[in-house]
Design a protein around this motif. Structure first.
Motif, PDB file in Angstrom:
ATOM      1  N   PRO A  29       7.047  -8.429   4.009  1.00  0.00           N
ATOM      2  CA  PRO A  29       7.322  -7.577   2.853  1.00  0.00           C
ATOM      3  C   PRO A  29       6.059  -7.280   2.033  1.00  0.00           C
ATOM      4  O   PRO A  29       5.898  -6.171   1.521  1.00  0.00           O
ATOM      5  CB  PRO A  29       8.319  -8.381   2.030  1.00  0.00           C
ATOM      6  CG  PRO A  29       8.981  -9.294   2.991  1.00  0.00           C
ATOM      7  CD  PRO A  29       7.953  -9.581   4.050  1.00  0.00           C
ATOM      8  N   LEU A  30       5.168  -8.286   1.926  1.00  0.00           N
ATOM      9  CA  LEU A  30       3.935  -8.078   1.170  1.00  0.00           C
ATOM     10  C   LEU A  30       3.069  -7.013   1.833  1.00  0.00           C
ATOM     11  O   LEU A  30       2.572  -6.102   1.163  1.00  0.00           O
ATOM     12  CB  LEU A  30       3.159  -9.402   1.041  1.00  0.00           C
ATOM     13  CG  LEU A  30       1.892  -9.350   0.200  1.00  0.00           C
ATOM     14  CD1 LEU A  30       2.212  -8.998  -1.249  1.00  0.00           C
ATOM     15  CD2 LEU A  30       1.161 -10.684   0.273  1.00  0.00           C
ATOM     16  N   PHE A  31       2.929  -7.103   3.160  1.00  0.00           N
ATOM     17  CA  PHE A  31       2.144  -6.089   3.882  1.00  0.00           C
ATOM     18  C   PHE A  31       2.834  -4.720   3.828  1.00  0.00           C
ATOM     19  O   PHE A  31       2.174  -3.687   3.740  1.00  0.00           O
ATOM     20  CB  PHE A  31       1.897  -6.525   5.326  1.00  0.00           C
ATOM     21  CG  PHE A  31       0.888  -7.621   5.476  1.00  0.00           C
ATOM     22  CD1 PHE A  31      -0.238  -7.682   4.659  1.00  0.00           C
ATOM     23  CD2 PHE A  31       1.049  -8.610   6.448  1.00  0.00           C
ATOM     24  CE1 PHE A  31      -1.158  -8.693   4.802  1.00  0.00           C
ATOM     25  CE2 PHE A  31       0.120  -9.627   6.597  1.00  0.00           C
ATOM     26  CZ  PHE A  31      -0.991  -9.673   5.770  1.00  0.00           C
ATOM     27  N   ALA A  32       4.167  -4.713   3.855  1.00  0.00           N
ATOM     28  CA  ALA A  32       4.901  -3.448   3.755  1.00  0.00           C
ATOM     29  C   ALA A  32       4.665  -2.803   2.390  1.00  0.00           C
ATOM     30  O   ALA A  32       4.440  -1.596   2.280  1.00  0.00           O
ATOM     31  CB  ALA A  32       6.393  -3.682   4.004  1.00  0.00           C
ATOM     32  N   ILE A  33       4.703  -3.641   1.336  1.00  0.00           N
ATOM     33  CA  ILE A  33       4.439  -3.130  -0.018  1.00  0.00           C
ATOM     34  C   ILE A  33       3.010  -2.623  -0.105  1.00  0.00           C
ATOM     35  O   ILE A  33       2.757  -1.544  -0.667  1.00  0.00           O
ATOM     36  CB  ILE A  33       4.723  -4.224  -1.076  1.00  0.00           C
ATOM     37  CG1 ILE A  33       6.220  -4.485  -1.179  1.00  0.00           C
ATOM     38  CG2 ILE A  33       4.156  -3.825  -2.431  1.00  0.00           C
ATOM     39  CD1 ILE A  33       6.590  -5.673  -2.049  1.00  0.00           C
ATOM     40  N   MET A  34       2.087  -3.374   0.469  1.00  0.00           N
ATOM     41  CA  MET A  34       0.682  -2.942   0.442  1.00  0.00           C
ATOM     42  C   MET A  34       0.491  -1.656   1.248  1.00  0.00           C
ATOM     43  O   MET A  34      -0.270  -0.770   0.837  1.00  0.00           O
ATOM     44  CB  MET A  34      -0.231  -4.061   0.972  1.00  0.00           C
ATOM     45  CG  MET A  34      -0.320  -5.245   0.000  1.00  0.00           C
ATOM     46  SD  MET A  34      -1.286  -6.600   0.635  1.00  0.00           S
ATOM     47  CE  MET A  34      -2.914  -5.943   0.575  1.00  0.00           C
ATOM     48  N   GLU A  35       1.206  -1.511   2.358  1.00  0.00           N
ATOM     49  CA  GLU A  35       1.121  -0.290   3.161  1.00  0.00           C
ATOM     50  C   GLU A  35       1.686   0.899   2.383  1.00  0.00           C
ATOM     51  O   GLU A  35       1.118   1.975   2.383  1.00  0.00           O
ATOM     52  CB  GLU A  35       1.862  -0.490   4.492  1.00  0.00           C
ATOM     53  CG  GLU A  35       1.770   0.684   5.441  1.00  0.00           C
ATOM     54  CD  GLU A  35       0.351   0.997   5.898  1.00  0.00           C
ATOM     55  OE1 GLU A  35       0.097   2.178   6.205  1.00  0.00           O
ATOM     56  OE2 GLU A  35      -0.523   0.102   5.950  1.00  0.00           O
ATOM     57  N   LYS A  36       2.825   0.666   1.708  1.00  0.00           N
ATOM     58  CA  LYS A  36       3.402   1.735   0.875  1.00  0.00           C
ATOM     59  C   LYS A  36       2.427   2.140  -0.235  1.00  0.00           C
ATOM     60  O   LYS A  36       2.252   3.315  -0.533  1.00  0.00           O
ATOM     61  CB  LYS A  36       4.736   1.279   0.269  1.00  0.00           C
ATOM     62  CG  LYS A  36       5.867   1.263   1.235  1.00  0.00           C
ATOM     63  CD  LYS A  36       7.144   0.828   0.535  1.00  0.00           C
ATOM     64  CE  LYS A  36       8.289   0.686   1.513  1.00  0.00           C
ATOM     65  NZ  LYS A  36       9.510   0.198   0.859  1.00  0.00           N
ATOM     66  N   ARG A  37       1.813   1.129  -0.834  1.00  0.00           N
ATOM     67  CA  ARG A  37       0.839   1.389  -1.904  1.00  0.00           C
ATOM     68  C   ARG A  37      -0.341   2.169  -1.357  1.00  0.00           C
ATOM     69  O   ARG A  37      -0.818   3.105  -1.990  1.00  0.00           O
ATOM     70  CB  ARG A  37       0.389   0.049  -2.514  1.00  0.00           C
ATOM     71  CG  ARG A  37      -0.637   0.162  -3.581  1.00  0.00           C
ATOM     72  CD  ARG A  37      -0.042   0.725  -4.849  1.00  0.00           C
ATOM     73  NE  ARG A  37      -1.067   0.786  -5.875  1.00  0.00           N
ATOM     74  CZ  ARG A  37      -1.044   1.598  -6.868  1.00  0.00           C
ATOM     75  NH1 ARG A  37      -0.026   2.432  -7.005  1.00  0.00           N
ATOM     76  NH2 ARG A  37      -2.004   1.614  -7.756  1.00  0.00           N
ATOM     77  N   ARG A  38      -0.813   1.792  -0.147  1.00  0.00           N
ATOM     78  CA  ARG A  38      -1.931   2.500   0.473  1.00  0.00           C
ATOM     79  C   ARG A  38      -1.542   3.958   0.756  1.00  0.00           C
ATOM     80  O   ARG A  38      -2.307   4.881   0.476  1.00  0.00           O
ATOM     81  CB  ARG A  38      -2.338   1.798   1.778  1.00  0.00           C
ATOM     82  CG  ARG A  38      -3.614   2.359   2.395  1.00  0.00           C
ATOM     83  CD  ARG A  38      -3.983   1.642   3.693  1.00  0.00           C
ATOM     84  NE  ARG A  38      -3.058   1.901   4.777  1.00  0.00           N
ATOM     85  CZ  ARG A  38      -3.057   3.021   5.528  1.00  0.00           C
ATOM     86  NH1 ARG A  38      -3.941   3.957   5.301  1.00  0.00           N
ATOM     87  NH2 ARG A  38      -2.191   3.173   6.502  1.00  0.00           N
ATOM     88  N   GLU A  39      -0.323   4.161   1.261  1.00  0.00           N
ATOM     89  CA  GLU A  39       0.159   5.521   1.526  1.00  0.00           C
ATOM     90  C   GLU A  39       0.282   6.318   0.224  1.00  0.00           C
ATOM     91  O   GLU A  39      -0.076   7.498   0.156  1.00  0.00           O
ATOM     92  CB  GLU A  39       1.508   5.482   2.255  1.00  0.00           C
ATOM     93  CG  GLU A  39       1.413   5.032   3.690  1.00  0.00           C
ATOM     94  CD  GLU A  39       0.618   5.990   4.552  1.00  0.00           C
ATOM     95  OE1 GLU A  39       0.741   7.217   4.352  1.00  0.00           O
ATOM     96  OE2 GLU A  39      -0.133   5.505   5.415  1.00  0.00           O
ATOM     97  N   LEU A  40       0.776   5.658  -0.821  1.00  0.00           N
ATOM     98  CA  LEU A  40       0.920   6.327  -2.123  1.00  0.00           C
ATOM     99  C   LEU A  40      -0.442   6.733  -2.681  1.00  0.00           C
ATOM    100  O   LEU A  40      -0.614   7.854  -3.165  1.00  0.00           O
ATOM    101  CB  LEU A  40       1.651   5.398  -3.106  1.00  0.00           C
ATOM    102  CG  LEU A  40       1.893   5.962  -4.505  1.00  0.00           C
ATOM    103  CD1 LEU A  40       2.824   7.154  -4.443  1.00  0.00           C
ATOM    104  CD2 LEU A  40       2.453   4.879  -5.420  1.00  0.00           C
ATOM    105  N   VAL A  41      -1.411   5.813  -2.585  1.00  0.00           N
ATOM    106  CA  VAL A  41      -2.765   6.124  -3.064  1.00  0.00           C
ATOM    107  C   VAL A  41      -3.354   7.265  -2.236  1.00  0.00           C
ATOM    108  O   VAL A  41      -3.984   8.193  -2.774  1.00  0.00           O
ATOM    109  CB  VAL A  41      -3.656   4.857  -3.011  1.00  0.00           C
ATOM    110  CG1 VAL A  41      -5.120   5.211  -3.206  1.00  0.00           C
ATOM    111  CG2 VAL A  41      -3.206   3.844  -4.045  1.00  0.00           C
TER     112      VAL A  41
END
Length: 161
Positions: A29-41
């Motif tokens: 979940p942490l990597f998924a959140i970080m991936e979502k954040r990376r995509e959002l950025v």
């Protein structure tokens, strides 16, 4: 210090178990959140770039519109100058025409008044001539007296005109 391999193996098994649990429940979940954040950025950077390009395009359009407005304003000013110059020329031409017309009318009026004065003078002279003739006939005077009488009446006519 003695090396205890059993505790090392248990520690490694505990570490491996903890790693698997963290990997399943925490890292995923942490990597998924970080991936979502990376995509959002990444999307925000892309949106900012497209907004910047849009702003540059709008700025260029505004510059062109401003240049067009300035050109139109300059054209309007030049047209107003040309129109005012033409109107001034038309007004001057009309004034010259009017002054020539007034001058011609004044000359005609003067000529008419002169002709009227001459006609009036002629009628007075002819009236005087008849008067002189009648007085001459009445008096039956000699030729010298007639000349003096005519001269006197002519002088009177000359003084009254």
């Amino acid at each position: 210090m003695e090396f205890n391999w059993e505790s090392t193996v248990i520690t490694m098994i505990a570490f491996l178990g903890l790693y698997l649990l963290l990997n399943k429940y925490a890292f995923g979940p942490l990597f998924a959140i970080m991936e979502k954040r990376r995509e959002l950025v990444k999307e925000e950077i892309s949106a900012a770039e497209s907004s910047r390009k849009e702003a540059e395009r709008n700025m260029e359009e505004q510059k062109q519109a401003l240049q067009q407005v300035r050109k139109e304003a300059h054209d309007i000013i030049e047209q107003a100058r040309a129109t005012s110059t033409k109107q001034a020329d038309d007004i001057l031409a009309a004034a010259k025409t009017e002054s020539v017309r007034l001058k011609d009318e004044a000359v005609k009026d003067i000529e008419n008044e002169k002709n009227k004065a001459i006609a009036a003078l002629r009628s007075q002279v002819s009236g005087m001539s008849v008067l002189i003739a009648s007085k001459i006939i009445e008096k039956q005077i000699d030729e010298k007296s007639q000349e003096q009488l005519v001269d006197r009446y002519l002088n009177e006519v000359g003084k009254s005109s």
